[in-house]
Design a protein around this motif. Structure first.
Motif, mmCIF file in Angstrom:
data_model
loop_
_atom_site.group_PDB
_atom_site.id
_atom_site.type_symbol
_atom_site.label_atom_id
_atom_site.label_comp_id
_atom_site.label_asym_id
_atom_site.label_seq_id
_atom_site.Cartn_x
_atom_site.Cartn_y
_atom_site.Cartn_z
ATOM 1 N N HIS A 3 -9.053 -0.128 0.819
ATOM 2 C CA HIS A 3 -7.648 -0.218 1.200
ATOM 3 C C HIS A 3 -7.377 0.690 2.393
ATOM 4 N N ASP A 4 -6.313 0.382 3.113
ATOM 5 C CA ASP A 4 -5.903 1.229 4.238
ATOM 6 C C ASP A 4 -5.683 2.670 3.786
ATOM 7 N N ASP A 22 0.810 -1.213 0.000
ATOM 8 C CA ASP A 22 0.000 0.000 0.000
ATOM 9 C C ASP A 22 0.848 1.269 0.000
ATOM 10 N N TYR A 28 -9.427 -5.501 2.872
ATOM 11 C CA TYR A 28 -8.857 -4.565 1.906
ATOM 12 C C TYR A 28 -9.589 -4.572 0.574
#
Length: 621
Positions: free
Chosen positions: A576-577, A335, A572
């Motif tokens: 997503h983070d 990420d 995710y």
């Protein structure tokens, strides 16, 4: 074989790559050579793409599949990779499916029907399945947009993940000459690239080689002392509560390390081929779907794992090559957030890997290549210079800055001293004891330790007995390891690891070859790295780059976990983070503002937009 009839394969003129990228994936623009690759393949061209893990390889074939008429066929070696990528695509509104051994007969038949009916944008197939007469016949009746061969390094006998079934993929060029082919991999040296191009009939196709640099990954290599204790301290002090992967060479070691970490309160799970398939699947699912799980594994785990928030990858044993090391460490920080590649390394690792090469059934040419790859990795482990510079130089990136500022050698440069006299003492000791003994015995002789074995062979009567008392055992081990890495000593696999002088040692003994040795107290060095890392985090916070609401961030993660549980997909896949970070920092108040955050495409806005805005409004700062 009958070739597929020629079809009109011009891209759909109503689809613009950038607008599709934004509407489907919620991304504002391309990175690096993505736009050029997408256009080349969408226009019907073949190519080979080398791009680091997390660099956006998937978009290079997913977007052209959406831009061209027909279905993109993705050849993927692992069921887990297919499942996760298809789940993410379906969430984004793409008609994607898998065709593999996990499907029932009825489910497989339905996928085949959708393919022939033109109701699929992307279909993921294992190489073994694709090469069956039934599947090739099926593809011959369908409208195919392109073939994407993922993890293409598996085709190379020189690669670290060679899979014989990949060689059969040469049939695609023969049977479907008018369908564009794109081969993709995250790591391949020049020899492997050449073999990929030859075996997949891509010798005349352009190669798109992105930088192998992963600037968010910090590379650290420490002297192996008590590796498991060192690992526990590393996780506790640097990555407590975060997801990670620990690689070990043997199944027994995987089980022991996982149990030790679990006893220390770290949620660790083992993964290797000796475990029951259901246990492996359960452990992999927990790693993918839960936060903070540490997987301890052999190399059987990892290729194709799409989890973006792995914060560290640790090696307790030396990999076989720089390619393997790069591929495995690349599973951290997909990420783009700060992550660590940490390895504990010692002399026994070199001896063990060299013995495995010598005892393998491979040809002499294969063994020579394998030894060369091992030597390159050992040089990376022993370098006193920037590790990133050395790593990227191996892959041909020689124009990099000499210091990256984000590896252990840059953060806390090791001291270097003239080690010629020490080297001469150690080499003389190995020579005078008959070149028949391993590291421990040589060190006993050097420091003057009168063991039973030393007395048995009368080595206390030699002139070299006790000439190395200025160093302790740990320091001599470091000297010995470096001399092996420099090629002045080698471990003899036929004599249980006995250390023998090489031709290069003559120059050292005669005083003609300079020897520079690294020395650095490991505890002080690790503290320096941690302190500099912490100062960097505080500086980032002070600059206002981490102004996100902690309460909102926690609420978003809890909401994501519940949605993922209800939908039966990894967290995710929902968001997503980095997307959660963006929402927590921006605190959008309207759907229009939410749509501007990277990772929020049209379908995600439709599915989750109202809930997310409501969550933002009701969560206090």
């Amino acid at each position: 074989m009958t070739a597929q009839p020629a079809l009109d394969r011009t891209p759909n003129p109503t689809r613009d790559p950038l607008s599709v990228l934004n509407s489907i994936f919620g991304l504002p623009g391309f990175r690096g050579a993505q736009a050029q690759i997408v256009r080349h393949v969408a226009d019907g061209g073949n190519c080979l793409v080398l791009m680091p893990t997390g660099g956006g390889k998937s978009l290079c074939y997913q977007l052209p599949s959406l831009l061209r008429d027909g279905c993109g066929i993705v050849v993927s070696p692992l069921i887990a990779l297919m499942r996760d990528q298809v789940a993410g695509l379906v969430e984004a509104g793409v008609n994607a499916a898998v065709l593999n051994s996990t499907l029932s007969y009825g489910e497989a038949s339905e996928v085949e029907r959708r393919l022939l009916a033109g109701n699929l944008d992307l279909l993921y197939v294992a190489p073994e399945r694709l090469l069956t007469p039934r599947c090739l016949s099926l593809l011959g009746q369908a409208r195919i947009a392109l073939f994407a061969i993922d993890e293409a390094h598996c085709v190379s006998q020189w690669g670290h993940d060679f899979r014989p079934e990949y060689i059969g993929l040469s049939v695609l060029a023969e049977r479907f000459p008018d369908v564009p082919r794109i081969a993709l991999t995250a790591t391949a040296d020049a020899l492997t690239r050449q073999e990929i191009a030859e075996r997949l009939s891509l010798t005349d196709a352009p190669h798109f080689v992105a930088s192998f640099d992963r600037p968010n990954i910090r590379y650290e290599i420490v002297d192996k002392q008590n590796a498991v204790t060192q690992l526990k301290n590393f996780i506790a002090k640097r990555h407590s509560g975060e997801a990670g992967v620990v690689y070990c060479l043997s199944r027994a070691k995987v089980d022991d390390v996982a149990a030790t970490l679990k006893d220390a309160g770290i949620p660790a799970l083992p993964y290797h081929a000796g475990l029951d398939a259901a246990v492996r699947a359960r452990h992999q699912d927990r790693f993918i779907n839960e936060d903070g799980i540490v997987i301890v594994a052999t190399i059987a785990f990892g290729m194709g794992i799409d989890k973006p928030d792995v914060r560290f990858v640790a090696h307790l044993d030396l990999p076989k090559s720089i390619e393997a090391y790069y591929q495995e460490t690349g599973r951290a920080g997909r990420d783009g957030k700060p992550s660590t590649a940490w390895m504990a390394y010692g002399l026994s690792d070199i001896v063990q890997q060299r013995r495995m090469i010598d005892e393998s059934t491979g040809s002499d040419a294969f063994k020579r290549v394998s030894i060369g790859k091992l030597d390159a990795l050992v040089a990376l482990a022993e370098t006193v210079h920037c590790r990133r510079h050395r790593l990227l130089g191996y892959f041909g990136e020689t124009d990099r800055a000499e210091r990256c500022g984000n590896c252990d050698n840059c953060l806390s440069p090791p001291r270097v001293r003239d080690g010629k006299v020490l080297a001469q003492k150690l080499l003389s000791c190995a020579y005078r004891t008959g070149q028949r003994f391993g590291a421990m015995h040589l060190i006993d002789v050097l420091v003057g330790r009168l063991t039973e074995r030393v007395k048995q062979f009368n080595h206390d009567q030699l002139s070299v007995f006790g000439i190395g008392r200025e160093l302790n055992e740990k320091q001599w081990r470091a000297v010995l390891r470096q001399l092996v890495a420099m090629g002045h000593l080698r471990a003899d696999s036929d004599a249980y690891g006995a250390l023998k002088l090489t031709d290069a040692a003559r120059g050292v003994l005669r005083g003609e070859t300079p020897v520079m040795l690294r020395e650095q107290p490991e505890g002080a060095r690790n503290r320096a790295i941690r302190d500099k890392s912490r100062r960097g985090e505080l500086a980032t916070a002070a600059n206002g780059k981490e102004a996100a609401s902690p309460a909102l961030h926690a609420a978003l993660r809890a909401w994501r976990a519940e949605v993922a549980r209800q939908r039966g997909v990894p967290a995710y896949v929902v968001l997503h983070d980095s997307t959660i970070d963006g929402i927590a920092a921006v605190r959008p108040e309207t759907l229009t503002e939410l749509r501007c955050i990277a990772g929020i495409g049209d379908k995600k806005l439709e599915h989750y937009g109202d809930e997310l805005i409501r969550l933002v409004r009701t969560t206090e700062n």
